[in-house]
Motif scaffolding. Structure first.
Motif, PDB file in Angstrom:
ATOM      1  N   UNK A  12      73.386  37.300  50.205  1.00 17.99           N
ATOM      2  CA  UNK A  12      73.791  38.642  50.607  1.00 17.99           C
ATOM      3  C   UNK A  12      74.058  39.602  49.463  1.00 17.99           C
ATOM      4  N   UNK A  13      73.983  39.128  48.230  1.00 19.90           N
ATOM      5  CA  UNK A  13      74.218  39.990  47.072  1.00 19.90           C
ATOM      6  C   UNK A  13      72.917  40.633  46.593  1.00 19.90           C
ATOM      7  N   UNK A  14      73.043  41.712  45.847  1.00 25.18           N
ATOM      8  CA  UNK A  14      71.893  42.270  45.148  1.00 25.18           C
ATOM      9  C   UNK A  14      71.675  41.424  43.899  1.00 25.18           C
ATOM     10  N   UNK A  15      70.481  40.872  43.747  1.00 26.47           N
ATOM     11  CA  UNK A  15      70.184  39.966  42.638  1.00 26.47           C
ATOM     12  C   UNK A  15      69.330  40.683  41.599  1.00 26.47           C
ATOM     13  N   UNK A  16      69.806  40.698  40.367  1.00 23.05           N
ATOM     14  CA  UNK A  16      69.029  41.223  39.247  1.00 23.05           C
ATOM     15  C   UNK A  16      68.279  40.062  38.606  1.00 23.05           C
ATOM     16  N   UNK A  17      66.961  40.137  38.632  1.00 22.97           N
ATOM     17  CA  UNK A  17      66.116  39.077  38.097  1.00 22.97           C
ATOM     18  C   UNK A  17      65.349  39.623  36.899  1.00 22.97           C
ATOM     19  N   UNK A  18      65.225  38.825  35.849  1.00 24.00           N
ATOM     20  CA  UNK A  18      64.658  39.299  34.594  1.00 24.00           C
ATOM     21  C   UNK A  18      63.352  38.590  34.243  1.00 24.00           C
ATOM     22  N   UNK A  19      62.394  39.348  33.760  1.00 26.26           N
ATOM     23  CA  UNK A  19      61.289  38.736  33.039  1.00 26.26           C
ATOM     24  C   UNK A  19      61.777  38.427  31.628  1.00 26.26           C
ATOM     25  N   UNK A  20      61.043  37.584  30.907  1.00 26.69           N
ATOM     26  CA  UNK A  20      61.398  37.267  29.535  1.00 26.69           C
ATOM     27  C   UNK A  20      60.573  38.107  28.575  1.00 26.69           C
ATOM     28  N   UNK A  21      61.198  38.577  27.518  1.00 25.28           N
ATOM     29  CA  UNK A  21      60.479  39.431  26.580  1.00 25.28           C
ATOM     30  C   UNK A  21      59.488  38.621  25.752  1.00 25.28           C
ATOM     31  N   UNK A  22      58.365  39.238  25.453  1.00 24.71           N
ATOM     32  CA  UNK A  22      57.314  38.599  24.663  1.00 24.71           C
ATOM     33  C   UNK A  22      57.652  38.776  23.181  1.00 24.71           C
ATOM     34  N   UNK A  23      58.615  37.983  22.719  1.00 23.85           N
ATOM     35  CA  UNK A  23      59.140  38.137  21.363  1.00 23.85           C
ATOM     36  C   UNK A  23      58.051  37.886  20.326  1.00 23.85           C
ATOM     37  N   UNK A  24      57.907  38.794  19.353  1.00 28.52           N
ATOM     38  CA  UNK A  24      56.977  38.510  18.250  1.00 28.52           C
ATOM     39  C   UNK A  24      57.506  37.320  17.452  1.00 28.52           C
ATOM     40  N   UNK A  25      56.785  36.221  17.472  1.00 36.26           N
ATOM     41  CA  UNK A  25      57.295  35.004  16.841  1.00 36.26           C
ATOM     42  C   UNK A  25      56.376  34.529  15.729  1.00 36.26           C
ATOM     43  N   UNK A  26      56.941  33.670  14.923  1.00 35.32           N
ATOM     44  CA  UNK A  26      56.175  32.999  13.879  1.00 35.32           C
ATOM     45  C   UNK A  26      55.087  32.138  14.545  1.00 35.32           C
ATOM     46  N   UNK A  27      53.927  31.970  13.880  1.00 37.39           N
ATOM     47  CA  UNK A  27      52.871  31.125  14.465  1.00 37.39           C
ATOM     48  C   UNK A  27      53.341  29.731  14.863  1.00 37.39           C
ATOM     49  N   UNK A  28      54.427  29.257  14.240  1.00 34.21           N
ATOM     50  CA  UNK A  28      54.938  27.932  14.589  1.00 34.21           C
ATOM     51  C   UNK A  28      55.408  27.861  16.042  1.00 34.21           C
TER      52      UNK A  28
END
Length: 272
Positions: free
Chosen positions: A105-121
């Motif tokens: 019954x609550x309003x749910x805030x749902x998040x995508x995950x950010x496409x963080x610029x990462x090291x090739x590792x």
């Protein structure tokens, strides 16, 4: 009501005068909402390093029992970084968790995950993040009345390294403040937060960049995977920052000081 891992706990927005030494976007949102309505209550059960199954087991039932009107749910970042992860099974469990929240019954805030610029590792983990985001959007579309999607992935300002802490995985104070502003806007709530310009970005040469990446791998990435292999996390000795609903309008730092004082008095009475 805020549920999840380090993203929602507030890691990267360091503040020693608040529980677990952090503030974070959720505290900032709660403070602004309490200015509009001093009777508004807030709880934050999120803990750093928590994986989806732990969040489901420790936080969801507790949250539903509080009869929340708004619930933020961010989980999965730590699961995506598991070396051996069955993404199909994980995403099914994630959807089941969201279905439970959507039915409360609550309003749910749902998040995508950010496409963080990462090291090739860490590049192989980016594909998992894309799959996760795809599923999150489908789940949000399945519950249009209950779920509000916070499409973190599309916010280009987070491509700026000045929005991130030194570990490159958690937002810094600027990142958390901007997140709070955007969520307040999504909720349609008036607020007094201002995002300050980041200023000029400093350039570094290739030698400096390589040295920085080597230090980052040694100081943050290798220890993180080492902890995973040992089965320990940074949140093992911590507790939820605001496990019991509190009134942000009465002052968060003031209430934390009172909590610390009460615990110190209890310890002294036991030792005496």
């Amino acid at each position: 009501m805020a549920l999840g891992d380090s993203f929602t706990e507030g890691v990267g927005d360091w503040e020693p005068r608040l529980p677990n030494g952090v503030r974070g976007w959720a505290d900032r949102v709660a403070k602004q909402l309490s200015k509009l309505d001093p009777s508004w209550q807030y709880a934050n059960l999120a803990l750093r390093s928590r994986r989806l199954d732990s969040i489901v087991e420790e936080q969801i039932d507790a949250a539903i029992a509080m009869n929340p009107t708004v619930v933020s749910f961010y989980a999965g970042g730590n699961d995506i970084l598991e070396l051996r992860q069955d993404m199909g099974s994980f995403l099914d469990r994630y959807e089941a968790a969201v279905d439970r929240l959507a039915a409360c019954g609550a309003q749910v805030l749902l998040f995508t995950g950010f496409d963080i610029p990462v090291h090739p590792a860490l590049a192989p983990f980016k594909y998992r993040n894309w799959k996760f985001n795809e599923r999150v959007r489908l789940i949000a579309a399945k519950h249009p009345e209950a779920i509000t999607l916070v499409d973190y992935w599309s916010w280009q300002i987070y491509k700026d390294h000045r929005m991130w802490d030194v570990d490159k995985l958690h937002m810094n104070r600027a990142g958390h403040r901007y997140m709070a502003i955007r969520i307040l806007e999504i909720l349609g709530a008036r607020h007094q937060l201002v995002f300050e310009p980041l200023g000029e970005s400093t350039r570094m040469g290739p030698v400096q960049a390589v040295r920085r990446d080597v230090e980052w791998l040694a100081q943050w990435v290798l220890p993180m995977f080492g902890r995973r292999l040992r089965g320990v996390t940074l949140g093992d000795e911590l507790e939820p920052r605001w496990a019991v609903p509190m009134y942000p309008a009465k002052g968060m730092k003031k209430q934390f000081r009172a909590r610390q004082k009460a615990r110190a008095e209890l310890r002294n009475s036991r030792s005496g």
